[in-house]
Design a protein around this motif. Sequence first.
Motif, mmCIF file in Angstrom:
data_model
loop_
_atom_site.group_PDB
_atom_site.id
_atom_site.type_symbol
_atom_site.label_atom_id
_atom_site.label_comp_id
_atom_site.label_asym_id
_atom_site.label_seq_id
_atom_site.Cartn_x
_atom_site.Cartn_y
_atom_site.Cartn_z
ATOM 1 N N ALA A 148 0.651 -1.430 -0.072
ATOM 2 C CA ALA A 148 -0.162 0.054 0.307
ATOM 3 C C ALA A 148 0.547 1.207 -0.085
ATOM 4 O O ALA A 148 0.870 2.145 -0.878
ATOM 5 C CB ALA A 148 -0.970 -0.335 1.331
ATOM 6 N N THR A 149 1.745 1.242 0.629
ATOM 7 C CA THR A 149 2.683 2.324 0.801
ATOM 8 C C THR A 149 3.260 2.952 -0.878
ATOM 9 O O THR A 149 3.543 3.524 -1.457
ATOM 10 C CB THR A 149 3.564 2.148 1.742
ATOM 11 N N PHE A 150 3.640 1.723 -1.123
ATOM 12 C CA PHE A 150 4.592 1.949 -2.695
ATOM 13 C C PHE A 150 3.446 2.814 -3.509
ATOM 14 O O PHE A 150 3.855 2.907 -4.443
ATOM 15 C CB PHE A 150 5.257 0.730 -3.158
ATOM 16 N N ALA A 151 2.100 1.576 -3.421
ATOM 17 C CA ALA A 151 0.848 2.267 -4.198
ATOM 18 C C ALA A 151 0.718 3.472 -4.134
ATOM 19 O O ALA A 151 1.290 4.809 -5.377
ATOM 20 C CB ALA A 151 0.015 0.893 -3.770
ATOM 21 N N LEU A 152 0.671 4.074 -2.962
ATOM 22 C CA LEU A 152 0.288 5.399 -2.736
ATOM 23 C C LEU A 152 1.403 5.908 -3.339
ATOM 24 O O LEU A 152 1.026 7.331 -4.018
ATOM 25 C CB LEU A 152 0.242 5.134 -1.038
ATOM 26 N N SER A 153 3.135 5.758 -3.247
ATOM 27 C CA SER A 153 3.554 6.724 -4.028
ATOM 28 C C SER A 153 3.830 6.559 -5.137
ATOM 29 O O SER A 153 4.414 7.403 -5.483
ATOM 30 C CB SER A 153 4.881 6.305 -3.591
ATOM 31 N N VAL A 154 3.584 5.575 -5.878
ATOM 32 C CA VAL A 154 3.297 5.416 -7.470
ATOM 33 C C VAL A 154 2.235 5.980 -7.834
ATOM 34 O O VAL A 154 2.394 7.504 -9.132
ATOM 35 C CB VAL A 154 3.073 3.848 -7.499
ATOM 36 N N PHE A 155 1.252 6.210 -6.943
ATOM 37 C CA PHE A 155 -0.007 7.156 -7.495
ATOM 38 C C PHE A 155 -0.130 8.639 -7.617
ATOM 39 O O PHE A 155 -0.771 9.057 -7.895
ATOM 40 C CB PHE A 155 -1.453 6.021 -6.548
ATOM 41 N N MET A 156 0.683 8.799 -6.319
ATOM 42 C CA MET A 156 1.157 10.542 -6.188
ATOM 43 C C MET A 156 2.027 10.979 -6.729
ATOM 44 O O MET A 156 2.197 11.564 -6.487
ATOM 45 C CB MET A 156 1.621 11.047 -4.683
ATOM 46 N N ARG A 157 2.579 10.047 -7.967
ATOM 47 C CA ARG A 157 3.927 10.122 -8.644
ATOM 48 C C ARG A 157 4.947 11.006 -8.977
ATOM 49 O O ARG A 157 5.269 11.976 -8.202
ATOM 50 C CB ARG A 157 3.053 11.442 -10.136
ATOM 51 N N LEU A 158 4.963 10.484 -7.209
ATOM 52 C CA LEU A 158 6.469 10.443 -6.807
ATOM 53 C C LEU A 158 7.826 11.055 -7.496
ATOM 54 O O LEU A 158 7.779 9.871 -8.809
ATOM 55 C CB LEU A 158 6.628 9.682 -5.209
ATOM 56 N N SER A 188 10.768 9.934 -9.989
ATOM 57 C CA SER A 188 11.720 8.112 -10.131
ATOM 58 C C SER A 188 12.555 7.951 -9.297
ATOM 59 O O SER A 188 12.534 7.229 -8.464
ATOM 60 C CB SER A 188 11.620 8.151 -11.578
ATOM 61 N N HIS A 189 13.457 9.171 -8.954
ATOM 62 C CA HIS A 189 14.484 8.817 -7.876
ATOM 63 C C HIS A 189 14.169 8.100 -6.386
ATOM 64 O O HIS A 189 14.680 7.462 -5.400
ATOM 65 C CB HIS A 189 14.966 9.552 -7.645
ATOM 66 N N VAL A 190 13.167 9.086 -5.889
ATOM 67 C CA VAL A 190 12.595 8.451 -4.810
ATOM 68 C C VAL A 190 11.454 6.817 -4.554
ATOM 69 O O VAL A 190 11.778 6.023 -3.930
ATOM 70 C CB VAL A 190 11.188 10.229 -4.184
ATOM 71 N N LEU A 191 11.174 6.675 -6.291
ATOM 72 C CA LEU A 191 10.567 5.394 -6.384
ATOM 73 C C LEU A 191 11.763 4.461 -5.850
ATOM 74 O O LEU A 191 11.053 3.144 -5.409
ATOM 75 C CB LEU A 191 10.024 5.191 -7.231
ATOM 76 N N LEU A 192 12.670 4.829 -6.928
ATOM 77 C CA LEU A 192 14.023 3.997 -7.358
ATOM 78 C C LEU A 192 13.829 3.913 -5.165
ATOM 79 O O LEU A 192 14.339 2.589 -4.543
ATOM 80 C CB LEU A 192 14.748 3.911 -7.071
ATOM 81 N N ILE A 193 14.822 4.840 -4.697
ATOM 82 C CA ILE A 193 15.196 4.600 -3.270
ATOM 83 C C ILE A 193 14.377 3.004 -2.203
ATOM 84 O O ILE A 193 14.043 2.645 -1.554
ATOM 85 C CB ILE A 193 15.722 5.820 -2.646
ATOM 86 N N GLN A 194 13.053 4.063 -2.061
ATOM 87 C CA GLN A 194 11.408 3.093 -1.205
ATOM 88 C C GLN A 194 11.436 2.133 -2.096
ATOM 89 O O GLN A 194 11.483 1.405 -0.893
ATOM 90 C CB GLN A 194 10.257 4.252 -2.314
ATOM 91 N N ALA A 195 11.934 1.752 -2.961
ATOM 92 C CA ALA A 195 11.860 0.042 -4.091
ATOM 93 C C ALA A 195 13.332 -0.518 -2.965
ATOM 94 O O ALA A 195 12.510 -1.660 -3.056
ATOM 95 C CB ALA A 195 11.618 0.546 -5.029
ATOM 96 N N VAL A 196 13.939 0.045 -3.290
ATOM 97 C CA VAL A 196 15.031 -0.759 -2.579
ATOM 98 C C VAL A 196 14.970 -1.059 -1.131
ATOM 99 O O VAL A 196 14.573 -2.056 -0.857
ATOM 100 C CB VAL A 196 17.186 0.199 -2.757
ATOM 101 N N THR A 197 14.590 0.195 -0.784
ATOM 102 C CA THR A 197 14.543 -0.304 1.070
ATOM 103 C C THR A 197 13.322 -0.917 1.532
ATOM 104 O O THR A 197 13.671 -1.892 1.664
ATOM 105 C CB THR A 197 13.920 1.321 1.596
#
Length: 131
Positions: free
Chosen positions: A82-92, A94-103
Amino acid sequence: MRILWSIAGGVALAVGIVGIVLPLLPTTPLLLLAAFCFARSSPRLEAWLVEHPRFGPPIRDWRAEGAISPRAKTMAMIAIGATFALSVFMRLPSHVLLIQAVTLGAVTLFILTRPAPKPSLNAIKPPAAKR
């Protein structure tokens, strides 16, 4: 120093309790932190927390075996997704999404590789005697 440990334990416990109703706050790690802090400040508060019928089992499982229950793993995976989906939905960005995906991927790997707790002797009921 004991007062600081007590305050830290109280804050961790309070935020952990809030995490029960707010899915993005990790309840169990905060309960583990509270038990850790109370162990250094108040054996009475630590015993209360560890023996609590609702909060105690995950703490005891972690201390005894480094184990996480299947239900807790499922809830964690739902929260991570849900956290990652919300981040994608919020269109964060790409570098933030990458850091988040790795973490989040590392956290997921850690959680999924922990064993499930073994049934305690108290939880196992003997079969009923045949008459």
